[in-house]
Design an enzyme around this catalytic site. Structure first.
Site, PDB file in Angstrom:
ATOM      1  N   LYS A  30      -1.471  -7.619   5.013  1.00  0.00           N
ATOM      2  CA  LYS A  30      -1.654  -8.249   3.702  1.00  0.00           C
ATOM      3  C   LYS A  30      -0.590  -9.307   3.397  1.00  0.00           C
ATOM      4  O   LYS A  30      -0.828 -10.205   2.606  1.00  0.00           O
ATOM      5  CB  LYS A  30      -1.714  -7.211   2.579  1.00  0.00           C
ATOM      6  CG  LYS A  30      -0.420  -6.489   2.290  1.00  0.00           C
ATOM      7  CD  LYS A  30       0.219  -6.931   1.040  1.00  0.00           C
ATOM      8  CE  LYS A  30       1.494  -6.200   0.736  1.00  0.00           C
ATOM      9  NZ  LYS A  30       2.306  -5.618   1.771  1.00  0.00           N
ATOM     10  N   LYS A  50       6.387  -9.378   6.530  1.00  0.00           N
ATOM     11  CA  LYS A  50       6.837  -9.876   5.215  1.00  0.00           C
ATOM     12  C   LYS A  50       7.750 -11.090   5.402  1.00  0.00           C
ATOM     13  O   LYS A  50       7.653 -12.070   4.674  1.00  0.00           O
ATOM     14  CB  LYS A  50       7.633  -8.795   4.465  1.00  0.00           C
ATOM     15  CG  LYS A  50       6.769  -7.663   3.979  1.00  0.00           C
ATOM     16  CD  LYS A  50       7.564  -6.722   3.095  1.00  0.00           C
ATOM     17  CE  LYS A  50       6.910  -5.355   3.086  1.00  0.00           C
ATOM     18  NZ  LYS A  50       5.496  -5.372   2.721  1.00  0.00           N
ATOM     19  N   LYS A  67      -0.921  -2.139  13.673  1.00  0.00           N
ATOM     20  CA  LYS A  67      -0.896  -1.931  12.212  1.00  0.00           C
ATOM     21  C   LYS A  67      -0.988  -0.431  11.902  1.00  0.00           C
ATOM     22  O   LYS A  67      -2.008   0.207  12.183  1.00  0.00           O
ATOM     23  CB  LYS A  67      -2.092  -2.683  11.611  1.00  0.00           C
ATOM     24  CG  LYS A  67      -2.366  -2.390  10.174  1.00  0.00           C
ATOM     25  CD  LYS A  67      -1.436  -3.138   9.262  1.00  0.00           C
ATOM     26  CE  LYS A  67      -1.550  -2.591   7.848  1.00  0.00           C
ATOM     27  NZ  LYS A  67      -0.426  -3.021   7.033  1.00  0.00           N
ATOM     28  N   GLY A  69       0.839  -1.210   0.000  1.00  0.00           N
ATOM     29  CA  GLY A  69       0.000   0.000   0.000  1.00  0.00           C
ATOM     30  C   GLY A  69       0.865   1.249   0.000  1.00  0.00           C
ATOM     31  O   GLY A  69       0.549   2.240  -0.669  1.00  0.00           O
ATOM     32  N   ASN A  70       1.992   1.184   0.732  1.00  0.00           N
ATOM     33  CA  ASN A  70       2.898   2.345   0.781  1.00  0.00           C
ATOM     34  C   ASN A  70       3.613   2.533  -0.551  1.00  0.00           C
ATOM     35  O   ASN A  70       3.888   3.664  -0.948  1.00  0.00           O
ATOM     36  CB  ASN A  70       3.936   2.174   1.894  1.00  0.00           C
ATOM     37  CG  ASN A  70       3.279   2.234   3.264  1.00  0.00           C
ATOM     38  OD1 ASN A  70       2.651   3.227   3.610  1.00  0.00           O
ATOM     39  ND2 ASN A  70       3.399   1.159   4.026  1.00  0.00           N
TER      40      ASN A  70
HETATM   41  P1  ADP Z   1       4.129  -2.274   2.461  1.00  0.00           P
HETATM   42  O1  ADP Z   1       3.113  -1.224   2.226  1.00  0.00           O
HETATM   43  O2  ADP Z   1       4.870  -2.649   1.229  1.00  0.00           O
HETATM   44  O3  ADP Z   1       3.614  -3.477   3.216  1.00  0.00           O
HETATM   45  P2  ADP Z   1       5.553  -1.556   4.874  1.00  0.00           P
HETATM   46  O4  ADP Z   1       5.695  -0.107   5.238  1.00  0.00           O
HETATM   47  O5  ADP Z   1       4.604  -2.368   5.658  1.00  0.00           O
HETATM   48  O6  ADP Z   1       5.263  -1.562   3.321  1.00  0.00           O
HETATM   49  O7  ADP Z   1       6.980  -2.267   4.935  1.00  0.00           O
HETATM   50  C1  ADP Z   1       8.103  -1.683   4.284  1.00  0.00           C
HETATM   51  C2  ADP Z   1       8.847  -0.818   5.288  1.00  0.00           C
HETATM   52  O8  ADP Z   1       9.456  -1.653   6.278  1.00  0.00           O
HETATM   53  C3  ADP Z   1      10.010  -0.024   4.756  1.00  0.00           C
HETATM   54  O9  ADP Z   1       9.598   1.192   4.169  1.00  0.00           O
HETATM   55  C4  ADP Z   1      10.861   0.197   5.998  1.00  0.00           C
HETATM   56  O10 ADP Z   1      10.612   1.478   6.548  1.00  0.00           O
HETATM   57  C5  ADP Z   1      10.349  -0.832   6.992  1.00  0.00           C
HETATM   58  N1  ADP Z   1      11.371  -1.716   7.563  1.00  0.00           N
HETATM   59  C6  ADP Z   1      11.380  -2.141   8.853  1.00  0.00           C
HETATM   60  N2  ADP Z   1      12.397  -2.958   9.098  1.00  0.00           N
HETATM   61  C7  ADP Z   1      13.070  -3.084   7.928  1.00  0.00           C
HETATM   62  C8  ADP Z   1      14.241  -3.812   7.536  1.00  0.00           C
HETATM   63  N3  ADP Z   1      14.912  -4.579   8.396  1.00  0.00           N
HETATM   64  N4  ADP Z   1      14.644  -3.713   6.258  1.00  0.00           N
HETATM   65  C9  ADP Z   1      14.000  -2.928   5.367  1.00  0.00           C
HETATM   66  N5  ADP Z   1      12.886  -2.212   5.685  1.00  0.00           N
HETATM   67  C10 ADP Z   1      12.423  -2.286   6.932  1.00  0.00           C
HETATM   68 MG    MG Z   2       2.996  -3.602   5.175  1.00  0.00          MG
END
Ligand code: ADP
Ligand code: MG
Length: 332
Positions: free
Chosen positions: A215, A277, A131, A11-12
């Site tokens: 998700k 993830k 979340k 989503g981001n």
């Molecule tokens: P999405 O919308 O794709 O689910 P998220 O914001 O939930 O995105 O997850 C991606 C984010 O996770 C990145 O922008 C980063 O800020 C954060 N993040 C946290 N820990 C890590 C890590 N170890 N490596 C990379 N990104 C990380």
């Molecule tokens: Mg996410």
């Protein structure tokens, strides 16, 4: 039978950083992001798309709350999730059709499925919101918003965000219908925003639960139901990293599930963002999935080919023979 690939769009990742989010902005991002997905479709793979909704569902909730003054009716959070599936499913379908038409594949139908995800009403996560949704706020704004009863957390360098409960998904209700659509040749968009959270009521009906399911975890459940081989998890960073945000930060290129478990336990991946993830990847690889890739949307094809992003596998031994030369360390 063609292999099924699940592509999860963050989503981001649909929002251009530094620009006010908008529908046209998301369309523009999708035009760039989905070209590579169409390349995979052209190679003959069956593709199922899922998407997040963190920013979008937060904005829907903000609109609903702002509308109270104008006597618009309230939207419970499960209905906000359903609306976000409508918004993003519609945009993805429109943009995919545009690209398919240009590439002379207009005969391929694109179908967005309103999807519900079963969660437990008693999930402990219902009491501890994790979340992040909606916009980022400054520390001062966050302090003011807390007085409205919101829960907010500091979400990395970009600031503070509202958080809502995110129970663990148990089952995707529409999996069997989605499978039929995929087998018929449709490109399916499903489990948007992790799916609309529902739980069994005392009368044995599925009723909405006010939460937002992650998700990544819901996408894994669907990928397992569809016997997908690969999950391409497209987000706003090109790699999962160790020591994220610190001077020792380091890109992860190839990670086995055993290593992933250890890094997760060591706290390298933030809960509510990279954490789910990696957890979702471990779950998928433990249940027959072959590969998971975490990278940016514009690198989807290179990620699928093992050339970039964070590549997760149960083990790299058999993959090594095929792809060892192709995988480089560091960013390409
Ligand atoms: P999405 O919308 O794709 O689910 P998220 O914001 O939930 O995105 O997850 C991606 C984010 O996770 C990145 O922008 C980063 O800020 C954060 N993040 C946290 N820990 C890590 C890590 N170890 N490596 C990379 N990104 C990380
Ligand atoms: Mg996410």
């Amino acid at each position: 039978m063609p292999e099924t690939i699940l592509v999860a769009l963050g989503g981001n990742a649909l929002i251009t950083p530094g620009q006010p989010p908008s529908i046209e902005g998301q369309r523009e991002v999708l035009r760039h992001a989905l070209g590579g997905v169409v390349d995979l479709i052209a190679r003959g793979y069956r593709v199922v798309l899922t998407h997040g909704n963190g920013p979008q569902v937060g904005h829907i909730l903000l609109r609903s709350e702002a509308g109270r003054q104008e006597e618009a009716y309230d939207l419970p959070l499960d209905v906000c999730v359903a609306q976000s599936q409508g918004e993003t499913g519609y945009l993805i379908a429109q943009v995919l059709e545009e690209i398919l038409r240009r590439r002379a594949m207009a005969e391929r139908p694109v179908v967005a499925v309103m999807t519900r995800t079963v969660v437990e009403r008693t999930d402990p996560q219902m009491q501890t919101p994790t979340k992040p949704i909606g916009p980022f706020y400054t520390r001062e704004q966050a302090r003011e918003l807390k007085t409205r009863g919101w829960r907010l957390v500091e979400a990395g360098p970009r600031g503070w965000r509202r958080v809502v409960p995110s129970p663990v998904p148990v089952r995707v209700l529409e999996s069997a219908s989605i499978r039929r659509l995929v087998e018929s040749g449709a490109i399916v968009v499903a489990v948007g925003g992790g799916g609309i959270p529902v739980g069994l009521s005392a009368e044995g009906r599925w009723t909405g639960i006010e939460a937002v399911v992650d998700k990544d975890l819901a996408s894994t459940l669907l990928a397992i139901d569809l016997l997908a081989t690969t999950i391409l998890n497209l987000t706003d960073v090109d790699h999962a990293k160790l020591h994220f945000g610190s001077p020792n930060e380091r890109d992860l290129d190839r990670v086995t599930t055993m290593e992933a478990r250890r890094y997760l336990a060591e706290g390298h991946f933030a809960p509510g963002s990279m954490g789910p993830k990696i957890q979702a990847a471990i779950d998928f690889l433990g249940q027959g999935g072959q590969a998971v890739v975490v990278t940016r949307p514009e690198r989807v094809v290179a990620g699928f080919d093992g050339l970039t992003g964070t590549q997760l596998r149960e083990s790299f031994e058999e993959a090594a023979a095929l792809k060892n030369d192709a995988i480089c360390s560091g960013t390409p």
